[in-house]
Write a protein that holds these residues in place. Structure first.
Motif, PDB file in Angstrom:
ATOM      1  N   PRO A 148       0.682  -1.087  -0.002  1.00 37.77           N
ATOM      2  CA  PRO A 148       0.163  -0.072   0.061  1.00 37.77           C
ATOM      3  C   PRO A 148       0.864   1.368   0.037  1.00 37.77           C
ATOM      4  O   PRO A 148       0.297   2.226   0.344  1.00 37.77           O
ATOM      5  N   PHE A 149       2.133   1.063  -0.343  1.00 34.77           N
ATOM      6  CA  PHE A 149       2.981   2.392  -0.320  1.00 34.77           C
ATOM      7  C   PHE A 149       3.799   2.657  -1.609  1.00 34.77           C
ATOM      8  O   PHE A 149       3.908   1.401  -2.517  1.00 34.77           O
ATOM      9  N   GLY A 150       4.466   3.561  -2.003  1.00 38.01           N
ATOM     10  CA  GLY A 150       5.216   3.688  -3.020  1.00 38.01           C
ATOM     11  C   GLY A 150       6.549   2.999  -2.651  1.00 38.01           C
ATOM     12  O   GLY A 150       6.966   2.986  -1.846  1.00 38.01           O
ATOM     13  N   LEU A 162      10.542   5.008  -8.588  1.00 38.00           N
ATOM     14  CA  LEU A 162       9.575   4.902  -7.369  1.00 38.00           C
ATOM     15  C   LEU A 162       8.266   4.075  -8.068  1.00 38.00           C
ATOM     16  O   LEU A 162       7.765   4.752  -9.005  1.00 38.00           O
ATOM     17  N   VAL A 163       8.069   2.923  -7.604  1.00 37.42           N
ATOM     18  CA  VAL A 163       6.674   2.330  -8.250  1.00 37.42           C
ATOM     19  C   VAL A 163       5.669   2.579  -7.281  1.00 37.42           C
ATOM     20  O   VAL A 163       5.945   2.130  -6.061  1.00 37.42           O
ATOM     21  N   GLU A 164       4.486   2.988  -7.571  1.00 34.05           N
ATOM     22  CA  GLU A 164       3.472   3.472  -6.817  1.00 34.05           C
ATOM     23  C   GLU A 164       2.694   2.086  -6.542  1.00 34.05           C
ATOM     24  O   GLU A 164       2.051   1.364  -7.254  1.00 34.05           O
ATOM     25  N   LYS A 165       2.535   1.734  -4.941  1.00 34.51           N
ATOM     26  CA  LYS A 165       1.459   0.388  -4.829  1.00 34.51           C
ATOM     27  C   LYS A 165       1.852  -0.691  -5.646  1.00 34.51           C
ATOM     28  O   LYS A 165       0.641  -0.910  -6.179  1.00 34.51           O
ATOM     29  N   PRO A 166       2.659  -1.190  -5.559  1.00 33.15           N
ATOM     30  CA  PRO A 166       3.078  -2.309  -6.588  1.00 33.15           C
ATOM     31  C   PRO A 166       2.196  -3.403  -6.207  1.00 33.15           C
ATOM     32  O   PRO A 166       2.036  -3.714  -4.785  1.00 33.15           O
ATOM     33  N   THR A 167       1.793  -4.558  -6.795  1.00 39.42           N
ATOM     34  CA  THR A 167       1.213  -5.786  -6.713  1.00 39.42           C
ATOM     35  C   THR A 167       2.522  -6.820  -7.155  1.00 39.42           C
ATOM     36  O   THR A 167       2.956  -7.103  -8.093  1.00 39.42           O
ATOM     37  N   LEU A 168       2.711  -7.629  -6.111  1.00 42.51           N
ATOM     38  CA  LEU A 168       3.844  -8.776  -6.286  1.00 42.51           C
ATOM     39  C   LEU A 168       3.176  -9.972  -6.350  1.00 42.51           C
ATOM     40  O   LEU A 168       2.170 -10.352  -5.532  1.00 42.51           O
ATOM     41  N   GLN A 169       3.523 -10.961  -7.212  1.00 44.51           N
ATOM     42  CA  GLN A 169       3.095 -12.145  -7.401  1.00 44.51           C
ATOM     43  C   GLN A 169       4.023 -13.397  -7.159  1.00 44.51           C
ATOM     44  O   GLN A 169       5.208 -12.974  -7.737  1.00 44.51           O
ATOM     45  N   TYR A 170       3.464 -14.260  -6.400  1.00 41.60           N
ATOM     46  CA  TYR A 170       4.441 -15.526  -6.217  1.00 41.60           C
ATOM     47  C   TYR A 170       3.817 -16.695  -6.319  1.00 41.60           C
ATOM     48  O   TYR A 170       2.401 -16.618  -6.423  1.00 41.60           O
ATOM     49  N   GLN A 171       4.469 -17.755  -6.858  1.00 45.20           N
ATOM     50  CA  GLN A 171       3.978 -19.204  -6.750  1.00 45.20           C
ATOM     51  C   GLN A 171       4.313 -19.792  -5.376  1.00 45.20           C
ATOM     52  O   GLN A 171       5.383 -19.942  -5.178  1.00 45.20           O
ATOM     53  N   ILE A 172       3.218 -20.043  -4.773  1.00 43.73           N
ATOM     54  CA  ILE A 172       3.150 -20.662  -3.604  1.00 43.73           C
ATOM     55  C   ILE A 172       2.951 -21.984  -3.275  1.00 43.73           C
ATOM     56  O   ILE A 172       2.295 -22.676  -4.280  1.00 43.73           O
TER      57      ILE A 172
END
Length: 246
Positions: A148-150, A162-172
């Motif tokens: 929820p942050f840059g 500066l990446v604004e509010k990124p979504t990270l994706q993983y394979q769990i």
């Protein structure tokens, strides 16, 4: 539950011996796999999923309050399968109970955690394992984390981006495995042995480990909020199919 006439050569082992301490009071008098979701225990749902894919020889690894599990399932005939019990006299981890099997399997073995709610296509996963000639395969699940942050991308003391509010994706790791008999044989006898050690064992020896991307709905019941969310999902009209908990 519709009885499937086909029979798979594969056996299944369900890890049902954990205490589920993160669930607090919910598991003080009941093993986690026996917690009811809707009208039946989590573990019963898993057994029915296995039988639905033709797997008729099922081993339940039991320890904490294991007698409650045995009293419920008996020999498995009520569920159209043969159920046997791997009794852990001490904690053996998520992989160690494989050393308690009465003999080595003759076909790829399916191993599942006992706290999963899913409708994963097990037949398709086993076929993926066979077609890829993998000694071991694990089910993977997409998991996204929204920040929820840059987020600053740095090079030393310099901000490059500066990446604004990124979504990270993983394979769990989804807690479902297919394992060839010769790999099952590598599990040390009656020692604490996480199943992730067996994955590392294969990778360190240059053996390919398959990653099967699970498409169906999936959740594990590790925390109280996950348990109550599962109850809500089952209670919703039409949610059984969509949530993958039937």
């Amino acid at each position: 539950m519709a009885l499937v006439e086909r029979r798979s050569e594969s056996w299944a082992v369900i890890m049902a011996g954990g205490k589920g301490e993160r669930l607090g009071e919910l598991t003080q008098a009941m093993p986690k796999p026996m917690l009811p979701v809707g009208d039946r225990p989590i573990l019963e749902r898993i057994v029915q999923l296995l039988v639905g894919h033709g797997i008729r020889r099922i081993f339940l690894s039991v320890n904490y309050l294991g007698r409650m599990i045995q009293d419920h399932f008996g020999d498995g005939s009520r569920f159209f399968c043969q159920i046997e019990y791997l009794r852990e006299e001490k904690e053996l981890g998520t992989g160690g109970a494989l050393s308690l099997l009465p003999s080595l399997p003759t076909a790829p073995l399916l191993l599942m955690n006992g706290d999963l709610l899913t409708q994963v296509n097990l037949s398709r996963m086993i076929e993926f394992h066979r077609q890829g000639n993998f000694p071991m395969t694990l089910a993977l699940r997409d998991h996204k984390i929204s920040v929820p942050f840059g987020v600053a991308q740095m090079r030393g003391d310099q901000v490059e981006r500066l990446v604004e509010k990124p979504t990270l994706q993983y394979q769990i790791n989804a807690g479902i495995y297919v394992i060839d008999p010769q790999i099952v044989a590598q599990v040390p006898r009656e020692e604490f042995y996480p199943i992730t050690n067996l994955v590392a064992h294969c990778i360190e020896r240059g053996l390919p480990v398959g990653g099967y991307h699970l498409q169906e709905a999936w959740s594990d019941i590790g925390l109280p909020q996950e348990f109550w969310s599962a109850q809500d999902a089952v209670a919703k009209p039409g949610a059984v199919q969509g949530q993958g908990v039937e």
